[in-house]
Design a protein around this motif. Structure first.
Motif, PDB file in Angstrom:
ATOM      1  N   TRP A   1       0.839  -1.190   0.000  1.00 17.56           N
ATOM      2  CA  TRP A   1       0.000   0.000   0.000  1.00 17.56           C
ATOM      3  C   TRP A   1       0.875   1.241   0.000  1.00 17.56           C
ATOM      4  O   TRP A   1       1.796   1.368   0.804  1.00 17.56           O
ATOM      5  CB  TRP A   1      -0.909   0.007   1.214  1.00 17.56           C
ATOM      6  N   ALA A   2       0.589   2.135  -0.898  1.00 20.46           N
ATOM      7  CA  ALA A   2       1.408   3.344  -1.048  1.00 20.46           C
ATOM      8  C   ALA A   2       1.072   4.374   0.030  1.00 20.46           C
ATOM      9  O   ALA A   2      -0.100   4.599   0.338  1.00 20.46           O
ATOM     10  CB  ALA A   2       1.179   3.951  -2.427  1.00 20.46           C
ATOM     11  N   PRO A   3       2.082   5.029   0.601  1.00 11.21           N
ATOM     12  CA  PRO A   3       1.862   6.071   1.613  1.00 11.21           C
ATOM     13  C   PRO A   3       1.484   7.399   0.966  1.00 11.21           C
ATOM     14  O   PRO A   3       1.552   7.537  -0.266  1.00 11.21           O
ATOM     15  CB  PRO A   3       3.223   6.153   2.306  1.00 11.21           C
ATOM     16  N   PRO A   4       1.103   8.388   1.755  1.00 11.16           N
ATOM     17  CA  PRO A   4       0.724   9.696   1.199  1.00 11.16           C
ATOM     18  C   PRO A   4       1.791  10.317   0.306  1.00 11.16           C
ATOM     19  O   PRO A   4       1.466  10.949  -0.713  1.00 11.16           O
ATOM     20  CB  PRO A   4       0.476  10.540   2.453  1.00 11.16           C
ATOM     21  N   LYS A   5       3.072  10.157   0.658  1.00 10.94           N
ATOM     22  CA  LYS A   5       4.140  10.773  -0.131  1.00 10.94           C
ATOM     23  C   LYS A   5       4.166  10.241  -1.563  1.00 10.94           C
ATOM     24  O   LYS A   5       4.529  10.961  -2.492  1.00 10.94           O
ATOM     25  CB  LYS A   5       5.490  10.550   0.553  1.00 10.94           C
ATOM     26  N   TYR A   6       3.808   8.990  -1.731  1.00 14.79           N
ATOM     27  CA  TYR A   6       3.774   8.426  -3.081  1.00 14.79           C
ATOM     28  C   TYR A   6       2.687   9.108  -3.900  1.00 14.79           C
ATOM     29  O   TYR A   6       2.911   9.489  -5.063  1.00 14.79           O
ATOM     30  CB  TYR A   6       3.518   6.918  -3.019  1.00 14.79           C
ATOM     31  N   TRP A   7       1.503   9.284  -3.305  1.00 14.71           N
ATOM     32  CA  TRP A   7       0.404   9.894  -4.036  1.00 14.71           C
ATOM     33  C   TRP A   7       0.652  11.376  -4.299  1.00 14.71           C
ATOM     34  O   TRP A   7       0.133  11.927  -5.275  1.00 14.71           O
ATOM     35  CB  TRP A   7      -0.911   9.687  -3.275  1.00 14.71           C
ATOM     36  N   ASP A   8       1.466  11.997  -3.455  1.00 16.94           N
ATOM     37  CA  ASP A   8       1.825  13.396  -3.702  1.00 16.94           C
ATOM     38  C   ASP A   8       2.607  13.543  -5.004  1.00 16.94           C
ATOM     39  O   ASP A   8       2.565  14.606  -5.649  1.00 16.94           O
ATOM     40  CB  ASP A   8       2.662  13.944  -2.543  1.00 16.94           C
ATOM     41  N   GLN A   9       3.311  12.487  -5.397  1.00 16.52           N
ATOM     42  CA  GLN A   9       4.114  12.520  -6.616  1.00 16.52           C
ATOM     43  C   GLN A   9       3.258  12.310  -7.870  1.00 16.52           C
ATOM     44  O   GLN A   9       3.743  12.492  -8.993  1.00 16.52           O
ATOM     45  CB  GLN A   9       5.198  11.435  -6.557  1.00 16.52           C
ATOM     46  N   HIS A  10       1.987  11.934  -7.669  1.00 17.65           N
ATOM     47  CA  HIS A  10       1.091  11.676  -8.800  1.00 17.65           C
ATOM     48  C   HIS A  10      -0.221  12.428  -8.562  1.00 17.65           C
ATOM     49  O   HIS A  10      -1.234  11.823  -8.187  1.00 17.65           O
ATOM     50  CB  HIS A  10       0.828  10.176  -8.952  1.00 17.65           C
ATOM     51  N   PRO A  11      -0.234  13.735  -8.750  1.00 23.16           N
ATOM     52  CA  PRO A  11      -1.421  14.554  -8.482  1.00 23.16           C
ATOM     53  C   PRO A  11      -2.664  14.036  -9.213  1.00 23.16           C
ATOM     54  O   PRO A  11      -2.631  13.789 -10.417  1.00 23.16           O
ATOM     55  CB  PRO A  11      -1.021  15.942  -8.995  1.00 23.16           C
ATOM     56  N   GLY A  12      -3.733  13.857  -8.456  1.00 22.10           N
ATOM     57  CA  GLY A  12      -4.993  13.409  -9.039  1.00 22.10           C
ATOM     58  C   GLY A  12      -5.112  11.913  -9.216  1.00 22.10           C
ATOM     59  O   GLY A  12      -6.217  11.399  -9.451  1.00 22.10           O
ATOM     60  N   ALA A  13      -4.006  11.191  -9.105  1.00 20.85           N
ATOM     61  CA  ALA A  13      -4.035   9.754  -9.385  1.00 20.85           C
ATOM     62  C   ALA A  13      -4.741   8.957  -8.294  1.00 20.85           C
ATOM     63  O   ALA A  13      -5.275   7.876  -8.565  1.00 20.85           O
ATOM     64  CB  ALA A  13      -2.613   9.228  -9.563  1.00 20.85           C
ATOM     65  N   ILE A  14      -4.765   9.473  -7.083  1.00 18.70           N
ATOM     66  CA  ILE A  14      -5.322   8.700  -5.975  1.00 18.70           C
ATOM     67  C   ILE A  14      -6.798   8.387  -6.189  1.00 18.70           C
ATOM     68  O   ILE A  14      -7.308   7.380  -5.701  1.00 18.70           O
ATOM     69  CB  ILE A  14      -5.100   9.449  -4.631  1.00 18.70           C
ATOM     70  N   ASP A  15      -7.503   9.225  -6.946  1.00 21.12           N
ATOM     71  CA  ASP A  15      -8.925   8.994  -7.209  1.00 21.12           C
ATOM     72  C   ASP A  15      -9.181   8.376  -8.582  1.00 21.12           C
ATOM     73  O   ASP A  15     -10.334   8.126  -8.930  1.00 21.12           O
ATOM     74  CB  ASP A  15      -9.691  10.313  -7.107  1.00 21.12           C
ATOM     75  N   ASP A  16      -8.125   8.136  -9.333  1.00 22.11           N
ATOM     76  CA  ASP A  16      -8.260   7.630 -10.698  1.00 22.11           C
ATOM     77  C   ASP A  16      -8.234   6.100 -10.705  1.00 22.11           C
ATOM     78  O   ASP A  16      -7.187   5.490 -10.478  1.00 22.11           O
ATOM     79  CB  ASP A  16      -7.130   8.168 -11.575  1.00 22.11           C
ATOM     80  N   PRO A  17      -9.373   5.453 -10.986  1.00 21.20           N
ATOM     81  CA  PRO A  17      -9.396   3.989 -10.974  1.00 21.20           C
ATOM     82  C   PRO A  17      -8.568   3.367 -12.094  1.00 21.20           C
ATOM     83  O   PRO A  17      -8.253   2.177 -12.051  1.00 21.20           O
ATOM     84  CB  PRO A  17     -10.886   3.662 -11.145  1.00 21.20           C
ATOM     85  N   HIS A  18      -8.202   4.162 -13.104  1.00 21.33           N
ATOM     86  CA  HIS A  18      -7.413   3.637 -14.221  1.00 21.33           C
ATOM     87  C   HIS A  18      -5.905   3.785 -13.986  1.00 21.33           C
ATOM     88  O   HIS A  18      -5.111   3.271 -14.777  1.00 21.33           O
ATOM     89  CB  HIS A  18      -7.801   4.351 -15.516  1.00 21.33           C
ATOM     90  N   PHE A  19      -5.543   4.487 -12.913  1.00 19.84           N
ATOM     91  CA  PHE A  19      -4.117   4.639 -12.604  1.00 19.84           C
ATOM     92  C   PHE A  19      -3.643   3.410 -11.836  1.00 19.84           C
ATOM     93  O   PHE A  19      -4.218   3.019 -10.828  1.00 19.84           O
ATOM     94  CB  PHE A  19      -3.883   5.898 -11.763  1.00 19.84           C
ATOM     95  N   GLU A  20      -2.580   2.789 -12.336  1.00 22.15           N
ATOM     96  CA  GLU A  20      -2.029   1.592 -11.700  1.00 22.15           C
ATOM     97  C   GLU A  20      -0.837   1.982 -10.832  1.00 22.15           C
ATOM     98  O   GLU A  20       0.171   2.491 -11.333  1.00 22.15           O
ATOM     99  CB  GLU A  20      -1.587   0.573 -12.744  1.00 22.15           C
ATOM    100  N   SER A  21      -0.977   1.771  -9.543  1.00 20.38           N
ATOM    101  CA  SER A  21       0.109   2.108  -8.623  1.00 20.38           C
ATOM    102  C   SER A  21       1.303   1.184  -8.862  1.00 20.38           C
ATOM    103  O   SER A  21       1.155  -0.041  -8.934  1.00 20.38           O
ATOM    104  CB  SER A  21      -0.354   1.959  -7.174  1.00 20.38           C
ATOM    105  N   MET A  22       2.470   1.780  -8.996  1.00 19.77           N
ATOM    106  CA  MET A  22       3.701   1.007  -9.184  1.00 19.77           C
ATOM    107  C   MET A  22       4.561   1.057  -7.929  1.00 19.77           C
ATOM    108  O   MET A  22       5.768   0.827  -7.987  1.00 19.77           O
ATOM    109  CB  MET A  22       4.476   1.563 -10.386  1.00 19.77           C
ATOM    110  N   TYR A  23       3.926   1.356  -6.794  1.00 20.88           N
ATOM    111  CA  TYR A  23       4.666   1.461  -5.540  1.00 20.88           C
ATOM    112  C   TYR A  23       5.265   0.106  -5.178  1.00 20.88           C
ATOM    113  O   TYR A  23       4.577  -0.907  -5.132  1.00 20.88           O
ATOM    114  CB  TYR A  23       3.745   1.944  -4.424  1.00 20.88           C
TER     115      TYR A  23
END
Length: 283
Positions: free
Chosen positions: A208-230
């Motif tokens: 599970w990606a921490p907040p700092k990871y999502w800060d690097q991808h603005p808007g991605a946290i709510d995007d169901p099509h974005f695949e986390s590579m954490y």
């Protein structure tokens, strides 16, 4: 025959004395204070008797229909959620029926809560899940997040593993909790050292990606099509890509390796490390 004695759930108001026969000195004194204040208010003509709770019940049902939960209403009003729940359903286990009468003060607090008209009934759970996961990745146990979001602790886990959709109010409440807790230390909020360690271990296991990871991808946290590579390694990516190429195009490992710009042995090592993607076809 012994009659079971019901234990009061808490000792913060008069119900422990009136409904559970609690006679602790501080609870008895609280009841006597209430009686004295009532007598004084009646004499002054300022006493406000109990009123019909129907408006409270109807308003709560509207709030629930809009996506708010008893826990969320509790957070907004400061009223214990079990007390709120009794206005729409009886407490069968405690032998109490649904609350039919209330006070003017209680009614005012409940009626002051309004569901945001812009919140949809149900929304995609992606952002809600990722925010919960991100908080867990910095040490927040799932059960500790329920009160901050305004839902039961069990519902936090249910959102992660079963929910296809979530209430818009829950998504908004989760976003608020995420913004409030993302820079906090769980230990300073009373979370035990063991609880933090378990949360971190569980988050690491699930990547599970921490907040700092999502800060690097603005808007991605709510995007169901974005695949986390954490925490996804290059070797795992190659295993995934090779699997797709070999399955979809029917190519060999050598041909897949050429397309990916790696040696065939690299794909073999990638499949060995990530057997869930391994395919046995002609070399």
């Amino acid at each position: 025959m012994t009659t079971a004695v019901r234990t009061a759930p808490h000792h913060r108001n008069l119900t422990c004395y009136t409904d559970y026969a609690c006679r602790l000195p501080e609870c008895s004194e609280r009841y006597r204070d209430w009686q004295r204040n009532r007598a004084r208010a009646v004499a002054d003509g300022t006493w406000q008797p109990f009123i019909d709770a129907t408006p409270v019940r109807e308003h709560l049902l509207k709030l629930y229909a809009a996506g708010l939960t008893p826990h969320r209403v509790s957070v907004l009003t400061g009223i214990d959620w079990n007390t709120i729940r009794l206005y729409t359903q009886p407490a069968v286990k405690q032998g109490r029926g649904m609350t039919r009468r209330t006070t003017v003060e209680f009614q005012a607090k409940i009626l002051a809560v309004q569901a945001a008209p812009t919140l949809p009934g149900r929304v995609d759970p992606t952002g809600t899940r990722r925010r919960i996961q991100a908080l867990s990745a910095i040490g927040w146990p799932l059960k500790e997040l329920g009160p901050h979001i305004g839902i039961q602790p069990d519902n936090v886990r249910r959102i992660l593993v079963r929910s296809q959709m979530v209430y818009g109010a829950t998504a908004q409440a989760t976003m608020t909790a995420y913004n409030e807790l993302r820079d906090s230390r769980p230990r300073r909020h009373g979370v035990s050292k063991i609880g933090v360690a378990r949360a971190l271990r569980n988050a690491k296991q699930h990547r599970w990606a921490p907040p700092k990871y999502w800060d690097q991808h603005p808007g991605a946290i709510d995007d169901p099509h974005f695949e986390s590579m954490y925490r996804v390694t290059r070797r795992e990516i190659v295993a995934q890509d090779a699997n797709w190429i070999m399955t979809t195009l029917g190519l060999s490992k050598a041909a897949a390796a050429e397309r990916l710009g790696v040696d065939k042995s690299y794909i073999e090592h990638a499949f060995r490390d990530h057997p869930e993607y391994a395919i046995e076809v002609a070399a």
